[in-house]
Design a protein around this motif. Structure first.
Motif, short mmCIF file in Angstrom:
data_model
loop_
_atom_site.label_atom_id
_atom_site.label_comp_id
_atom_site.label_asym_id
_atom_site.label_seq_id
_atom_site.Cartn_x
_atom_site.Cartn_y
_atom_site.Cartn_z
N GLU A 95 -2.46 7.68 -1.32
CA GLU A 95 -3.23 7.84 -2.55
C GLU A 95 -2.50 8.65 -3.62
O GLU A 95 -2.56 8.34 -4.82
N ASP A 138 -4.89 -8.04 2.79
CA ASP A 138 -6.14 -7.48 2.28
C ASP A 138 -7.25 -8.50 2.57
O ASP A 138 -7.16 -9.63 2.12
N ARG A 166 -0.06 -6.39 -5.73
CA ARG A 166 -0.63 -7.56 -5.07
C ARG A 166 0.32 -8.71 -5.39
O ARG A 166 0.40 -9.16 -6.53
N ARG A 170 -6.41 -2.31 5.10
CA ARG A 170 -7.31 -1.16 4.94
C ARG A 170 -8.21 -1.00 6.16
O ARG A 170 -8.53 0.12 6.57
N LEU A 212 -5.57 5.40 0.68
CA LEU A 212 -4.45 4.54 0.33
C LEU A 212 -4.73 3.87 -1.01
O LEU A 212 -5.89 3.69 -1.40
N LYS A 213 -3.66 3.50 -1.69
CA LYS A 213 -3.84 2.77 -2.94
C LYS A 213 -2.96 1.52 -2.94
O LYS A 213 -1.89 1.50 -2.32
N THR A 214 -3.43 0.49 -3.61
CA THR A 214 -2.66 -0.75 -3.74
C THR A 214 -1.74 -0.61 -4.95
O THR A 214 -2.21 -0.41 -6.07
N LEU A 242 0.83 -1.20 0.00
CA LEU A 242 0.00 0.00 0.00
C LEU A 242 0.87 1.25 0.00
O LEU A 242 1.95 1.27 0.59
#
Length: 246
Positions: A122, A183, A203, A187, A198-200, A119
């Protein structure tokens, strides 16, 4: 006389086995929302003071299996992991079932998925297509967690904390560039401390979460619990429990 001694010994062994099977299993867990958490929000709770997806599933599993237990949530993870590993009659949840842990415990599950992600805030410009590309960044992780161990083996040398939720604030404060978490757990934890943007960025792994039991817990107890979980899955209890939290 010899036959009587043999019969007596067998009776004693049988009684001991039954006694072990009926002794309460001591279950340990941690704050790992939404799977397990203290209702009070503190770092210590017992029995009905604990909720979450996995806590509710484990509680129902033991009830259906007719196996007595106690449940305690405490901190830190490394302590309860070692306690379950070393103490007969103990168990810990939820734990990622990894090859290096396979022979250390007896397993009941899976209780749910735990995808591993990186993460970033943003507005971060970081974009990754592989884990190796993350080596140039400061990565926060949770001490003793399977994700942290995996990153270390990949040569990423994560910055470790004792509470995973602390990584959320370190991330937005610029103390780390990326946060390696699960996940949906990451979050969820971030929202608990007021961090939502937040942004991923990657993965990178998937794991299944289990109840891990000390190797001395009798097989018949493990089998009863697994059968109860399968019944819960087939009658819709598992699906309904996930729906309550997510």
């Amino acid at each position: 006389m010899f036959k009587r001694l043999v019969l007596l010994l067998c009776s004693c062994l049988s009684f001991t086995h039954l006694a072990q099977a009926s002794e309460p299993v001591v279950l340990l867990t941690e704050n790992f929302p939404p799977y397990n958490m203290a209702i009070s929000g503190k770092s210590f709770a017992r029995d009905d003071g604990i909720n979450g997806i996995a806590a509710d599933l484990v509680r129902e599993m033991f009830k259906r299996a007719g196996v007595p237990y106690s449940m305690t949530l405490r901190f830190p993870w490394q302590r309860i992991y070692e306690q379950a590993l070393q103490t007969p009659g103990y168990g810990v949840f939820v734990m990622a079932r990894q090859p290096e842990r396979e022979k250390l415990f007896k397993w009941v599950g899976p209780l749910g998925p735990d995808d591993w992600i990186l993460l970033a805030p943003e507005g971060s410009p970081i974009a990754l297509s592989s884990l190796q590309q993350a080596k140039r960044y400061r990565i926060g992780a949770y001490k003793g967690d399977a994700i942290a161990e995996y990153l270390a083996k990949q040569g990423l040398n994560p910055v470790l904390v004792l509470r995973d939720r602390d990584n959320a604030k370190k991330l937005v404060n610029g103390e780390i560039d990326l946060w390696a978490s699960g996940d949906p757990a990451g979050r969820y934890l971030a929202r608990q401390v007021g961090v939502s943007k937040l942004k991923t960025v990657l993965r990178f792994h998937g794991a299944e979460l289990y109840l891990a039991l000390n190797r001395e817990v009798p097989d018949e107890v493990v089998n009863k619990l697994q059968q109860a979980l399968e019944q819960m899955r087939s009658d819709g209890f598992v699906e309904a429990t996930f729906a309550r939290y997510l």
